[in-house]
Write a protein that holds these residues in place. Structure first.
Motif, PDB file in Angstrom:
ATOM      1  N   SER A 132       0.811  -1.212   0.000  1.00  0.00           N
ATOM      2  CA  SER A 132       0.000   0.000   0.000  1.00  0.00           C
ATOM      3  C   SER A 132       0.850   1.272   0.000  1.00  0.00           C
ATOM      4  O   SER A 132       0.703   2.122  -0.860  1.00  0.00           O
TER       5      SER A 132
ATOM      6  N   LEU B  29      -5.209   2.536   5.871  1.00  0.00           N
ATOM      7  CA  LEU B  29      -4.881   1.895   4.593  1.00  0.00           C
ATOM      8  C   LEU B  29      -5.267   0.419   4.603  1.00  0.00           C
ATOM      9  O   LEU B  29      -5.719  -0.120   3.592  1.00  0.00           O
ATOM     10  N   GLY B  33      -7.900  -1.085   2.074  1.00  0.00           N
ATOM     11  CA  GLY B  33      -7.545  -2.203   1.204  1.00  0.00           C
ATOM     12  C   GLY B  33      -8.498  -3.372   1.373  1.00  0.00           C
ATOM     13  O   GLY B  33      -8.890  -4.017   0.403  1.00  0.00           O
ATOM     14  N   LEU B  41      -8.421  -0.885  -6.117  1.00  0.00           N
ATOM     15  CA  LEU B  41      -7.118  -0.861  -5.447  1.00  0.00           C
ATOM     16  C   LEU B  41      -5.993  -0.593  -6.433  1.00  0.00           C
ATOM     17  O   LEU B  41      -5.022   0.086  -6.112  1.00  0.00           O
TER      18      LEU B  41
END
Lengths: 304, 277
Positions: A132, B29, B33, B41
């Motif tokens: 991420s 996050l 996600g 994503l």
């Protein structure tokens, strides 16, 4: 331990001692002392694909390990890692502790926020960091932020020059462990007698002067302990390196800290338990020496 | 002077709030996600919140074959619970024996226990693997649980705690004719729940989050823990990242919940590691 009189004599104290301590102690001997002994023994033998020694080779395994460039480089990797992580964690946890300690309002809230990552595992953190924040893609948080100021996406993990992967590894560990050390500093801060601060206030000291002359000297014992723990923990770094850097069962040869190196030597395709055991012995000795040196040096510096 | 103090306070608050945002960001996050669709994503446009909320990910974690978390969660729970209970009983008893029962060799035993604190647990994984594999315990729950039951640090801390325990209560119990055994279980244990809770939560967190040992011992998918399962898919570059996030969320939820409920004990436990004196 001095045998003091305690109200009435009790029969069979030796027996009772072993009833209480025996189960734990037996387990400790079996699962710590025996493996270490076996491992030291194994380190003098050939042992490929087996944990039974095959041929006595004397110090050859030690020569192998110390002569192995990859092993020496793993030690270098540790030094680089420690040089990044120890001072930054120390400074950040001390800073957050001081900030949180001075805050009356919402103190519990801030303490929880900084401590919360302690409940998170290194594997989960590695996932967030790798997929991420520092994913090499445009959609990764770091790259998206850089995109706002017009910088092209950076492949954080696959680049060795400049070695951006260090930023990924170090920031993940910072997030995970700062809160833990903050609590240790907070506990130490709260033990400083308020009279000291009152005396300093009367003398007209403020801000930085108070920290320099009151807070810091009082924190020295805690600081010594924190430094030692940080160093030992850095030596044992494995989880985040393994999870952030390896993919498809392979691991880049750069940035292998000692434990990762040992893992691949002993349990990778080679299954070389002789070399692996020698490596474990070398590492244990190094940690012991470092720990001893550090307590010695810091205690001298701390004058106590 | 007052002016300066106010400026310092403002500065402090700015730092604290910035730190708060930074420290909470990874959790945000993770949530984002876990609740996003795969397409959202990987899209090039940045979204703080999922454009479409994909709650189905959480359910899919449990019946998806790519990330089979059900079994892993069961394993992790079994391991963490039994290690916590085991450590509390074994170390609690040992700590009490060391603190209270006068015995000629108790100093030697105490020294032998304390010295293992200097041996970093992770460095012993090769020797421990050697032992566990010669016992034939690879890929078994036994192999995952038993070696973790003997925590020198917990015993050390329990000993320190019992040394500071008020002796008068125990002496009264002894006058009533209770044995060491009876005094410990009926008098000392009920008065030590706070400390035991602190040690217990820390043991639980450590056990739940452990990675290296379960990775070394859990060699078949049946014996994977939550962390090993996650890692396996993470390092294999799975194509379903949102599912991986959902699995990670499921993996940390039990701890986060426990953390929120028991926070006081955890903080106390960390403080009690007593290293700062």
């Amino acid at each position: 331990m001095p045998t003091r009189r305690r109200g009435r004599p009790r029969a069979g104290t030796a027996l009772w001692f072993w009833v209480f301590v025996g189960p734990f102690f037996a387990g400790l001997v079996l699962f710590i002392y025996v493996p270490i002994g076996w491992s030291v023994y194994l380190s003098f033998f050939e042992a490929y694909n087996t944990v039974t020694p095959t041929e006595f080779v004397g110090l050859a395994n030690y020569r192998d390990m110390l002569g192995d460039r990859a092993f020496r480089e793993s030690l270098l990797t540790f030094v680089v890692f420690a040089a990044f992580i120890v001072p930054t964690t120390f400074a950040l946890s001390l800073l957050t502790a001081v900030l949180v300690a001075r805050t009356r309002v919402m103190q519990a809230f801030f303490r929880s926020v900084f401590f919360l990552p302690v409940a998170c595992s290194y594997v989960v953190a590695a996932l967030i960091w790798k997929m991420s924040i520092f994913s090499g893609m445009r959609s990764g948080v770091a790259n998206a932020a850089l995109g706002l100021v017009g910088v092209d996406p950076i492949p954080w993990l696959s680049l060795t020059d400049p070695p951006w992967y260090w930023l990924v590894i170090v920031s993940a560990r910072l997030w995970l462990q700062v809160g833990f050390y903050m609590i240790l500093f907070l506990a130490a801060l709260q033990r400083i007698p308020t009279v000291l601060y009152e005396a300093a206030a009367i003398d007209g000291a403020e801000g930085w002067q108070v920290f320099r002359h009151i807070t810091w000297p009082q924190l020295l014992p805690a600081s010594t302990a924190v430094l030692l723990l940080l160093l030992i923990n850095a030596f044992q770094a494995f989880d985040e390196f393994y999870n952030i850097l390896s993919s498809f069962g392979s691991y880049p040869p750069y940035a292998r800290p000692p434990l990762v190196y040992l893992y691949y030597t002993a349990l990778g395709s080679g299954q070389n338990f002789g070399d692996g055991s020698a490596g474990a012995v070398i590492l244990t000795l190094m940690i012991a020496v470092v720990a001893l040196l550090q307590t010695r040096v810091l205690r001298l510096g701390g004058r106590d | 002077m007052l002016h300066e103090r106010r400026r310092y306070a403002v500065f402090r608050w700015v730092l604290l709030l910035a730190g708060t945002l930074l420290f909470l960001l990874p959790f945000a996050l993770l949530l984002r996600g876990a609740l996003s669709t795969e397409a959202d994503l990987s899209s090039a446009r940045w979204h703080w919140l999922p454009p479409t909320w994909e709650w189905g990910n959480l359910a899919e974690v449990f019946d998806n074959r790519t990330v089979p978390m059900g079994r892993a969660l069961l394993n992790s729970t079994l391991i963490a619970v039994s290690q916590t209970v085991g450590v509390l009983v074994l170390s609690g008893m040992a700590g009490y024996g060391l603190a209270r029962i006068p015995y000629r060799w108790s100093n030697v035993v105490f020294w032998l226990i304390t010295v293992t604190l200097l041996i970093p647990a992770a460095v012993t994984f090769v020797p421990s693997f050697v032992l566990v594999s010669s016992l034939g315990w690879i890929s078994t729950l036994r192999g995952l649980i038993v070696p973790g039951l003997f925590q020198a640090l917990a015993t050390f801390l329990f000993r320190q705690f019992f040394l500071s325990f008020p002796k008068e209560i125990e002496e009264a119990a002894a006058l009533d004719g209770l044995s060491w055994w009876g005094t410990f279980w009926r008098v000392v244990v009920p008065n030590s729940t706070g400390f035991a809770a602190a040690i217990g939560t820390i043991t639980f967190i450590g056990s739940w989050n452990a990675f290296l040992w379960p990775l070394v011992i859990g060699r078949t998918p049946d014996s994977w823990t939550v962390q090993v399962a996650l890692s396996t898919y993470l390092t294999a570059q799975t194509s379903q990242i949102s599912l991986l996030f959902a699995a990670a969320l499921v993996a940390i939820l039990p701890l986060l919940l426990m953390f929120l409920v028991l926070q006081r004990w955890i903080v106390q436990g960390v403080e009690r590691t007593g290293i700062s004196d």
